[in-house]
Motif scaffolding. Structure first.
Motif, PDB file in Angstrom:
ATOM      1  N   ILE B 408       1.454  -1.261   0.047  1.00  0.00           N
ATOM      2  CA  ILE B 408       0.177  -0.168  -0.241  1.00  0.00           C
ATOM      3  C   ILE B 408       0.608   1.542  -0.075  1.00  0.00           C
ATOM      4  CG2 ILE B 408      -2.199   1.656   1.195  1.00  0.00           C
ATOM      5  CD1 ILE B 408      -2.835  -1.448   2.452  1.00  0.00           C
ATOM      6  N   ILE B 409       2.054   1.158   0.708  1.00  0.00           N
ATOM      7  CA  ILE B 409       2.631   2.363   0.857  1.00  0.00           C
ATOM      8  C   ILE B 409       3.863   2.178  -0.429  1.00  0.00           C
ATOM      9  CG2 ILE B 409       2.287   2.792   3.350  1.00  0.00           C
ATOM     10  CD1 ILE B 409       5.209   1.533   4.253  1.00  0.00           C
ATOM     11  N   ALA B 410       4.127   2.111  -1.156  1.00  0.00           N
ATOM     12  CA  ALA B 410       4.677   1.404  -2.021  1.00  0.00           C
ATOM     13  C   ALA B 410       4.978   3.178  -2.925  1.00  0.00           C
ATOM     14  CB  ALA B 410       4.771   0.709  -3.157  1.00  0.00           C
ATOM     15  N   ASN B 411       5.973   3.725  -3.147  1.00  0.00           N
ATOM     16  CA  ASN B 411       5.921   4.598  -3.860  1.00  0.00           C
ATOM     17  C   ASN B 411       5.484   5.806  -3.190  1.00  0.00           C
ATOM     18  OD1 ASN B 411       7.355   3.143  -6.231  1.00  0.00           O
ATOM     19  ND2 ASN B 411       5.336   3.000  -7.084  1.00  0.00           N
ATOM     20  N   GLN B 412       5.385   5.528  -2.119  1.00  0.00           N
ATOM     21  CA  GLN B 412       5.214   6.816  -0.716  1.00  0.00           C
ATOM     22  C   GLN B 412       5.696   7.526  -1.049  1.00  0.00           C
ATOM     23  OE1 GLN B 412       2.124   5.590   1.796  1.00  0.00           O
ATOM     24  NE2 GLN B 412       3.518   5.693   3.316  1.00  0.00           N
ATOM     25  N   HIS B 552       9.380  11.829   8.419  1.00  0.00           N
ATOM     26  CA  HIS B 552       8.683  11.385   7.760  1.00  0.00           C
ATOM     27  C   HIS B 552       7.537   9.686   7.232  1.00  0.00           C
ATOM     28  CE1 HIS B 552      13.758  10.486   6.506  1.00  0.00           C
ATOM     29  NE2 HIS B 552      12.752  12.120   6.251  1.00  0.00           N
ATOM     30  N   ALA B 553       7.110   9.446   6.785  1.00  0.00           N
ATOM     31  CA  ALA B 553       6.318   8.659   6.519  1.00  0.00           C
ATOM     32  C   ALA B 553       6.491   7.424   7.578  1.00  0.00           C
ATOM     33  CB  ALA B 553       5.265   8.828   5.369  1.00  0.00           C
ATOM     34  N   GLU B 603      -0.527   6.174   5.860  1.00  0.00           N
ATOM     35  CA  GLU B 603      -0.112   6.317   4.057  1.00  0.00           C
ATOM     36  C   GLU B 603      -0.082   7.721   3.562  1.00  0.00           C
ATOM     37  OE1 GLU B 603      -4.000   3.946   1.802  1.00  0.00           O
ATOM     38  OE2 GLU B 603      -4.086   3.045   4.346  1.00  0.00           O
ATOM     39  N   HIS B 604       0.001   7.475   3.016  1.00  0.00           N
ATOM     40  CA  HIS B 604       0.937   9.494   2.724  1.00  0.00           C
ATOM     41  C   HIS B 604       0.943   9.426   1.239  1.00  0.00           C
ATOM     42  CE1 HIS B 604       4.411  12.165   2.302  1.00  0.00           C
ATOM     43  NE2 HIS B 604       3.452  12.706   2.516  1.00  0.00           N
ATOM     44  N   ARG B 605      -0.250  10.674   0.876  1.00  0.00           N
ATOM     45  CA  ARG B 605       0.265  11.526  -1.363  1.00  0.00           C
ATOM     46  C   ARG B 605       0.620  12.393  -0.386  1.00  0.00           C
ATOM     47  NH1 ARG B 605      -4.434   7.658  -1.980  1.00  0.00           N
ATOM     48  NH2 ARG B 605      -5.988   8.865  -0.686  1.00  0.00           N
ATOM     49  N   TYR B 606       0.440  13.407  -1.593  1.00  0.00           N
ATOM     50  CA  TYR B 606       0.436  14.343  -2.408  1.00  0.00           C
ATOM     51  C   TYR B 606      -0.705  15.307  -2.396  1.00  0.00           C
ATOM     52  CZ  TYR B 606       5.326  14.748  -0.789  1.00  0.00           C
ATOM     53  OH  TYR B 606       7.234  14.758  -0.161  1.00  0.00           O
ATOM     54  N   THR B 607      -1.300  16.357  -1.633  1.00  0.00           N
ATOM     55  CA  THR B 607      -2.907  16.299  -2.915  1.00  0.00           C
ATOM     56  C   THR B 607      -1.909  17.317  -3.951  1.00  0.00           C
ATOM     57  OG1 THR B 607      -3.470  17.248  -0.562  1.00  0.00           O
ATOM     58  CG2 THR B 607      -4.282  17.920  -2.444  1.00  0.00           C
ATOM     59  N   ARG B 608      -3.127  17.110  -4.669  1.00  0.00           N
ATOM     60  CA  ARG B 608      -2.067  17.694  -6.319  1.00  0.00           C
ATOM     61  C   ARG B 608      -3.337  18.437  -7.050  1.00  0.00           C
ATOM     62  NH1 ARG B 608       2.859  16.438  -6.546  1.00  0.00           N
ATOM     63  NH2 ARG B 608       3.166  14.767  -5.969  1.00  0.00           N
ATOM     64  N   SER B 622      -7.990   4.660  -4.627  1.00  0.00           N
ATOM     65  CA  SER B 622      -7.008   3.353  -4.032  1.00  0.00           C
ATOM     66  C   SER B 622      -5.763   2.843  -4.672  1.00  0.00           C
ATOM     67  CB  SER B 622      -6.926   3.052  -2.457  1.00  0.00           C
ATOM     68  OG  SER B 622      -7.760   1.882  -3.161  1.00  0.00           O
ATOM     69  N   GLU B 623      -4.844   2.929  -4.360  1.00  0.00           N
ATOM     70  CA  GLU B 623      -3.767   2.667  -5.551  1.00  0.00           C
ATOM     71  C   GLU B 623      -3.303   1.078  -4.802  1.00  0.00           C
ATOM     72  OE1 GLU B 623      -0.361   5.024  -5.926  1.00  0.00           O
ATOM     73  OE2 GLU B 623      -1.350   6.142  -5.545  1.00  0.00           O
ATOM     74  N   MET B 624      -2.805   0.265  -5.363  1.00  0.00           N
ATOM     75  CA  MET B 624      -2.532  -1.570  -5.066  1.00  0.00           C
ATOM     76  C   MET B 624      -1.644  -2.058  -5.785  1.00  0.00           C
ATOM     77  SD  MET B 624      -4.019  -2.374  -2.326  1.00  0.00           S
ATOM     78  CE  MET B 624      -5.398  -3.639  -1.653  1.00  0.00           C
TER      79      MET B 624
END
Lengths: 727, 843
Positions: B408-412, B552-553, B603-608, B622-624
């Motif tokens: 789930i947290i990959a690439n975040q 850090h996340a 979980e962490h991502r940027y607001t675009r 949600s991305e998997m």
């Protein structure tokens, strides 16, 4: 109490020619060769104690910390209202008695800490508690004196207790702790004094001290159950002395038996009798119904004035056709209850709910029927048939006409149990409505009795037993307690008793006759107390104090957190940390000597005698410390900082003894020209540190006026040595 | 068969002993006379120990051993008094009976040996032979036990009781899937190893007790592990008893009692831990006791072997169950006590003492630590995939597992910046995420207090779109991530805006719903109405050194300090009632330094996008993408796992139907239903052999009573037992009695649901005590009644008693093996006590 100085076994300090007057005084003090010296020192200690304890005893003029409980209990004794508490009654009774004697009328509600005492005569209770707390210092003095016959040791030990701000705080209010500590120390005084009489057995003073010890022991156990630790201590002490007597072949066995019996009388029989007496007073004084009734059984409640069962009269025996209410027999159990609502979708069969409910209500009424006959089958003049142990019955809910029913469906909350429902119409149900009545410990064919019998209802087909516990049903069940059918028939939650029994054809008899007698009441109060105690578990997310935090004075406890007057229970860190240090030193010294002995090293007799005496005294003190501290690690209940204080007393006395030993050993280790002055200097240094630290931390006990403009600059901000101290 | 070797003395040793004695007597002075006497006694005792076993070879066999001397000399006071005669007229009646009853076994085993090494046996009688003879009995016991254990091992072919757990763990090992259990892994690993060798692929769902096994599950391979260890237990017990100075018969009796106890059998027949646990424990003790023999050959090979194997076996015991720590401490206690005796031995210099102390200390520290960490190393390196119950671990830990959170947290992005969308997890204790939803606090609580009537903020235990929050710097209005990024550092002030409702995390001086002494936390929009917003929080990063002070996340553990009131955001542990949907309460607390105030970003991502609708869509998507796992060092994982294992409060199965209390165990009040066949009354019910059980309890009482009695009489200078018998009586009491106590009494303090099988380790000691007391009883009988008839009568009674044990064992065997279909009446006939709840199917 006067010292017998000839017993002093320690070395006489060398008297050199050139001694100034201070040194002379010190030598007098160390030798303690006249009773006069002893009394002077003892007097000074007592005076200082009184001065520190009674200073500002009336402040603050509001309810502090647990005064809200113990003050309230005291009031209830004065009002004779029954209540429930997890501690035995003596301490609270004493508080009540203090209040009564000093003119308190028991009308103050003690709602919450911080409530102002305006116009209430609370001072009497405070002063009496404080007075009991103040006795600790002279008690410590006497104990250490009897153990070592060293005046400096006794003074050191007493002053360590005198100058501890934590003890000062704890013993200045209307709490159980000053009373408990008084009795604990009293017991130890008793046993050492008793031991001191060993040369003249069976003399009057010997008996007097024996009985004194016994009564103090009963006092400590009847105040709080932690008082048991001192009983164990005294027990071990007694066993040791008996063992020595018994091992002396000059003593005949009859003589030893006499000793044994005398001690059994004074230390077992007497305390037990006193313990019963306290409970007798407790149960006699509290005769009016109060808010603690629900914790007790129906039979117990029937004896409380004002309770609905008081003076009630109903048939003693249960007959078919009677209308009854059933109460779950566990502590705080409710009445078997049903109402016209059904179990919701998804929680077993959609039939009528069965719950337990703590309030008396028409929906708690059940009709007792035979398993195969309806009430309509009977003629009015049929003979009365009684329900017997082992009979098969059905219970019909009177308002709705449904039968108590169970089947193999999971219960809504406890899934492993079977669901219990109300089933059928107008009393017509099916075979799953049949239950077998079992009387616990009953004879075969014994008639089932109201209130006195504990019953089990076993489902005829499934073989499970009707049970209720503390788990609540969700909103659809109005948050009443769940009722299930428990496959484990022996569960203690399966027990019920009949509380009301209406059957006109049988003669009513008063409840009074089968109300419990004193012994039964005594036993029941104990079960309830123990259940209450084990129920005091920390809840999820709640921070409880951990035993390891106590000796290091890690965190204190707010006593009064009101703006304008703050009191914080915290030990004097110099004393507490010093105690730990000395304890470690003792362990090292002990093992060093054990090692030397095991290796067969020999010391000269004088040193050896002095050392053995000290180590023996220390051994007993360490034992007492351990007994009052270590068991807390094994306790599952919620713990508080103040639980450490009994152990602290022994730890402080130990420090006194060890310090004296070290001080006496030092002069022989330093050069000759220093040896006479090193003792006074060190003593002076020690006492000045002690007094200074007391002065520093005293505001915690006597109250910090944080609204005072000078408060911001006061010393309080500098003495916060640890971050975990919260003031 | 030549057993006389055991009596042969090492020639030099008695002389040395005499010399020592002489020396000691010379230096004996008056005042420490007693002490010295004592140490001489001990020394003598030790020497005897050595002498009686000095047959391990190196000394020249110059004195031809008496051909047929009775093999047992353990009770012989001094080697010199031993008469090498076979007649039954030797003064000691103990020996008499032994030599009268012994021959059968002796002959049997000797016959076997003779056939084996016929060539060797003629001339010299090397000690090798001795050990082989011992093996004879041991082998016999082992074989007997093993047969009883593996008979119809495959049945029942369904999950029996806790096989549910241990079988599942084995299958998870096969699949490399992480699981959490609060007991250490060694036992489970042994079973998994057997399963692995048998080719199990882990494809079986252990869902509930009674489910029949698929043919793919190597049931017998897995069950043979406990069966094997459980059978090894018997010779170990036998040898331990011998080592304690008891006769071989007594040793064999103890093993006999264990073989024919239904509870011991059941516990070592199925995939359960007790068989393994008990073997390691007793074997460790055996080594520590054997170690005593090599007192005079310090640093020799056997000396080291005993010490090292003892330490290893005892620590293995701890690695199977934490309760094994009591066995470990018992072993350590025996070792310490022996060392203390050595301190009293003045022939040992202080320098040597120090050497001895250090050797023991080093061995007893390094081996346990290495073994313990080793098995966890295996555990953690095998289980690298995410599994069903890794929620209990922190985010960082979960991220290190393949396929779980890692995917789930990959690439975040790593650094939390202004505009980050995050979920905040309560790091320690209960797993839940900071949550808010479109519902407000009730106006009034039942107790009359009021609330702020603002939007609720809770801690929710499930993943949910309402767990998303957006990090915002107070001075910046827009929520998109700014370029360049504005990372949040330790000590920065932030606001947290709830993703879906756009309200900010707020706290104020209003008492919280369930914890009135804490402040309420709510979500709040500042419309500039009545009160100023109190929505700024300071981020305190606890492990900021890991991330150079940046937030850090996943890995940063943070505390959110409410700026206005200096209180920390906290999970209170209380559950909200229905109005809060039974989620957990979140408050602020003035005590900052506690575990429940620690949170981390999971979980962490940027607001675009700034558009609210778009943002919501973004949140709902949600991305998997499965990805590489993140690395966490072994030590970090180990410490976290340890912490969780030791401090995690396990869900308590209160009021389990077959739970029992420690006091019930003494009298075998309840058993445990292990398994019942779906279509007949064939069942496995865990219940002990009631005859052994009650006799065992009785023997403990007898020991205590006798001990007190002897002590009382000795204090009056009446010595009922000769010194050597008294020493023997104390020695076995010390090990067995204290062993029993330390394995039993702690359970009174345990606040968990307990079952009868928790009693098994203590029970082993009880059985040994029982055997020892029978020997002592025999000794007393033969002392007090000169007529050998009485002693024989006693032995006869013991024989009858043993027969009854075998009978009861046989009677209950159907419910121990679970192989026979039983009628309801047969089952009922086994419910000897009302409280034994055997199961009968309803017709």
């Amino acid at each position: 109490m006067a010292p017998n100085t000839s017993k002093s076994g320690k070395s006489t300090p060398k008297v050199s020619q050139k001694l100034n007057s201070v040194e002379k005084i010190f030598i007098k003090y160390r030798r303690c060769d006249s009773p006069q010296t002893w009394w002077i020192v003892f007097g000074v200690v007592c005076l200082l104690t009184a001065a520190t304890r009674f200073y500002k005893v009336g402040e603050p003029e509001h309810v502090v910390w647990d005064e809200t409980h113990f003050g309230k209990f005291g009031s209830w004794y004065i009002n004779r209202t029954f209540f429930f508490d997890v501690h035995p009654p003596l301490g609270k009774m004493l508080i009540g008695a203090f209040g009564y004697l000093t003119g308190y009328d028991g009308m103050f509600p003690f709602v919450k800490p911080g409530d102002s005492y305006e116009g209430v005569s609370y001072l009497g209770m405070r002063v009496c508690c404080t007075a009991m707390g103040a006795c600790l210092v002279p008690f410590a003095f006497i104990i250490v004196w009897e153990m070592t016959f060293s005046l400096p040791a006794a003074t050191l030990a007493a002053s360590l207790i005198l100058f501890d701000v934590g003890l000062l705080t704890l013993t200045q209010y209307i709490l159980l702790d000053p009373i408990l500590l008084f009795f604990i120390m009293g017991s130890v005084v008793g046993i050492v004094k008793f031991h001191a009489q060993r040369e003249k057995p069976f003399s009057i003073s010997w008996w007097a001290w024996l009985c004194f010890t016994g009564s103090m022991l009963s006092g400590s156990v009847s105040t709080k159950f932690v008082g048991l630790f001192v009983v164990i201590y005294v027990g071990l002490h007694t066993i040791k002395s008996l063992w020595d007597l018994y091992g002396d072949l000059n003593n005949s066995l009859t003589y030893v038996a006499k000793h044994f019996l005398a001690r059994a009388l004074g230390l077992i029989v007497l305390p037990v009798v006193l313990y019963f007496v306290y409970f007798y007073i407790h149960l006699t004084v509290l005769c009016k119904s109060g808010n603690g009734d629900g914790f007790y059984s129906s039979a117990f409640q029937s004896q409380l004035e004002g309770n609905s069962l008081y003076n009630a009269s109903m048939p003693l025996e249960l007959a078919y056709g009677a209308e009854i209410s059933l109460k779950n027999a566990r502590t705080g159990g409710g009445y078997l209850h049903s109402h016209i609502h059904l179990y919701p979708e998804g929680s077993g069969a959609r039939q009528q709910q069965i719950t337990t409910y703590s309030h008396k209500d028409f929906n708690n009424k059940w009709l007792v029927k035979k398993w195969n006959e309806e009430p309509g089958d009977w003629e009015d003049d049929d003979p009365v048939e009684l329900v017997k142990n082992g009979d098969l019955i059905r219970l019909e809910h009177v308002p709705t006409g449904r039968n108590l029913h169970s089947h193999r469906e999971p219960s809504p909350v406890t899934k492993r149990h079977h669901q219990v429902t109300g089933y059928g119409e107008n009393g017509m149900g099916d075979v799953n409505d049949v239950w077998r009545v079992e009387v616990v410990n009953g004879e075969e064919e014994e008639v089932v009795k109201t209130v006195v019998h504990k019953l089990r209802f076993v489902h005829y087909l499934v073989g499970c037993a009707l049970m209720s516990h503390n788990k609540q049903l969700p909103k659809w069940g109005f948050e009443q307690m769940e009722v299930t059918c428990n496959p484990n028939v022996h569960d203690l939650n399966n027990l019920w008793n009949i509380e009301e029994n209406v059957f006109p054809k049988l003669p009513n008899s008063s409840f009074e006759i089968y109300g419990p007698n004193f012994v039964e009441k005594f036993l029941e109060s104990h079960t309830v107390m123990f259940q209450g105690n084990s129920g005091l578990k920390p809840k999820e997310g709640e921070i409880t104090s951990q035993p390891w935090q106590w000796p290091i004075n890690f965190k204190g406890q707010w006593f009064s957190a009101i703006d304008g007057f703050k009191v914080y229970l915290l030990g004097n860190p110099i004393i507490w940390w010093g105690n730990l240090f000395v304890l470690a030193a003792f362990v090292l010294v002990y093992f060093y000597h054990a090692y030397r002995t095991q290796r067969g090293k020999v010391d000269d007799t004088e040193t050896k005698a002095r050392r053995d005496k000290t180590l023996e005294a220390c051994g007993w003190l360490v034992l007492a410390w351990g007994l009052h501290y270590l068991p807390f690690y094994a306790m599952g209940r919620i713990l508080y900082f103040h639980h450490y204080f009994p152990a602290l007393l022994f730890s402080s006395m130990l420090t006194g003894v060890i310090l004296d030993y070290l001080l006496e050993s030092l002069p022989s280790m330093v050069p000759q020209y220093l040896s006479s002055s090193v003792y006074p200097w060190l003593t002076g240094l020690f006492y000045s540190t002690l007094i200074y630290s007391f002065y520093l931390f005293a505001p915690l006990a006597y109250g910090m006026h944080n609204l005072d403009p000078s408060f911001e600059n006061s010393t309080v901000h500098q003495i916060r040595w640890l971050d975990s101290w919260e003031f | 068969m030549d057993t006389g070797v055991r009596n042969r003395k090492n020639k030099s040793s008695p002389e040395a002993e005499k010399a020592i004695k002489g020396k000691i007597e010379e230096i004996t002075s008056v005042d420490n006379h007693n002490m010295l006497k004592e140490s001489i006694e001990k020394l003598k005792h030790l020497n005897e120990n050595i002498n009686r076993d000095s047959g391990d070879g190196e000394s020249a066999p110059d004195t031809p051993p008496p051909e047929t001397a009775p093999e047992d000399s353990l009770t012989t006071p001094s080697p010199t008094t031993t008469t090498p005669s076979t007649t039954t007229t030797t003064p000691s009646t103990t020996r008499t009976t032994e030599s009268t009853t012994k021959p059968s076994v002796t002959q049997k085993s000797s016959a076997r040996q003779k056939s084996k090494n016929a060539a060797k046996s003629a001339a010299a009688a090397p000690p090798l032979e001795l050990s082989l003879r011992l093996d004879g009995m041991s082998v016999f016991l082992f074989v007997l036990a093993f047969i009883t254990r593996i008979w119809k091992l495959e049945t029942p072919k369904g999950i029996v009781f806790d096989e549910l757990h241990y079988g599942k763990y084995a299958s998870l090992y096969m699949q490399n899937t992480f699981f959490f259990d609060s007991q250490p892994p060694l036992g489970k690993q042994l079973i998994a190893l057997a399963a692995y060798i048998a080719g199990f692929d882990g494809n079986f769902k252990f869902d509930r007790i009674g489910t029949p096994y698929d043919p793919v599950v190597p049931v017998s391979a897995m069950r043979i592990v406990p069966a094997f260890f459980g059978s090894l237990l018997m010779p170990t017990v036998y040898n331990t008893m011998v080592e304690l100075g008891l006769s071989h018969y007594t040793g064999a009796l103890a093993a006999f009692l264990m073989i024919f106890d239904n509870a011991v059998l059941a516990q070592s027949r199925f995939i359960l831990m007790e068989g393994i646990l008990m073997f390691f424990g007793v074997f460790g003790l055996l080594c520590i006791l054997k170690f005593r023999r090599f007192y005079h050959q310090p640093y020799s090979v056997p000396w080291f072997v005993c010490l090292i194997i003892g330490a290893a076996s005892l620590s293995a015991c701890v690695c199977v169950r934490y309760f094994g720590i009591f066995t470990f401490l018992l072993g350590l206690g025996i070792l310490t006590r022996d060392f203390w005796m050595m301190v009293g031995d003045r022939l040992v210099s202080e320098r040597q003492l120090l050497g001895h102390f250090l050797t023991r200390a080093v061995i007893f520290i390094t081996i346990p630590v290495a073994l313990y960490i080793g098995c966890f190393y295996v555990h953690l390196s095998l289980l690298y995939k995410a599994g069903p119950n890794d929620n209990i671990m922190t985010s960082a830990f979960q991220a290190s597992l393949e396929g779980g959170l890692a995917s789930i947290i990959a690439n975040q992005p790593v650094k939390v910046v202004h505009g980050s969308q995050i979920t905040l997890r309560h790091t320690h204790g209960r797993t839940c995420w900071l949550h808010s939803h479109d519902a407000v606090y009730p106006v009034k609580y039942p107790d009359g207090r009021g609330s702020s009537h603002q939007q609720q903020v809770t801690c929710y235990s499930y993943k949910d779109v309402n767990n998303w929050w957006i990090v915002k710097k107070p001075e910046v209005e827009e929520l998109v991530v700014t370029e360049p990024h504005e990372p949040i550092k330790n000590g920065d002030l932030v606001q947290l805006v709830h993703g879906l409702t756009s309200r900010a995390l707020n706290s104020h001086d209003v008492a919280a719903g369930m914890s009135p002494h804490n402040q309420e936390v709510a979500a709040y929009i500042d419309y500039n109405v009545s009160m100023p917003a109190q929505t700024t929080w300071r981020v305190e990063i606890l492990n900021s050194e890991l991330s150079d002070g940046y937030w850090h996340a996943v890995e940063s553990q943070i505390r959110l300090i409410h700026v206005n009131s200096s209180q920390a955001l906290k999970f209170s542990g209380r559950q909200l009632p229905d109005w809060g949907f039974r989620q957990h309460e979140v408050v602020t607390d003035k005590v900052l330094d506690q575990e429940d105030t620690i949170w981390n970003v999971e979980e962490h991502r940027y607001t675009r996008t700034e558009d609210k609708k778009e943002r919501e869509k973004d949140l709902l998507r949600s991305e998997m993408i499965p990805m590489e796992r993140k690395n966490l060092t072994f030590w970090n994982k180990l410490f976290e796992l340890q912490y969780k294992m030791l401090f995690n409060n396990q869900e308590n199965v209160a009021g389990h139907m077959y739970a029992s209390e420690p006091l019930d165990w003494l009298f075998l009040k309840r058993g445990v239903a292990y398994w019942i066949s779906a279509n007949s009354n064939a069942q496995v019910h865990f219940i002990g052999n009631i005859v052994t059980w009650l006799s065992g309890t009785l023997s403990l009482v007898a020991y205590l009573g006798l001990f007190v009695l002897y002590l009382l009489r000795r204090q009056r200078a009446c010595y009922d037992l000769p010194e050597d018998s008294w020493n023997k009586f104390c020695t076995f009491g010390e090990v067995l009695g204290i062993g029993y106590a330390v394995h039993y009494i702690p359970y009174f303090l345990v606040d968990r649901t307990l079952f009868l099988h928790h009693y098994m380790p203590a029970y082993i000691f009880k059985l040994c005590m029982l055997a020892a007391m029978i020997e002592h009883g025999h000794y007393l009988v033969s002392q007090h009644f000169k007529a050998p008839r009485i002693a024989k009568l006693y032995l006869g009674a013991v024989g009858v008693w043993m027969v009854s044990i075998v009978y009861v064992f046989w009677f209950f065997a159907p419910v121990t093996y679970g192989t026979t279909d039983l009628t309801a009446d047969q089952v009922m006939s086994m419910a000897w006590r009302e409280t034994w709840d055997l199961i009968i199917h309803k017709q």
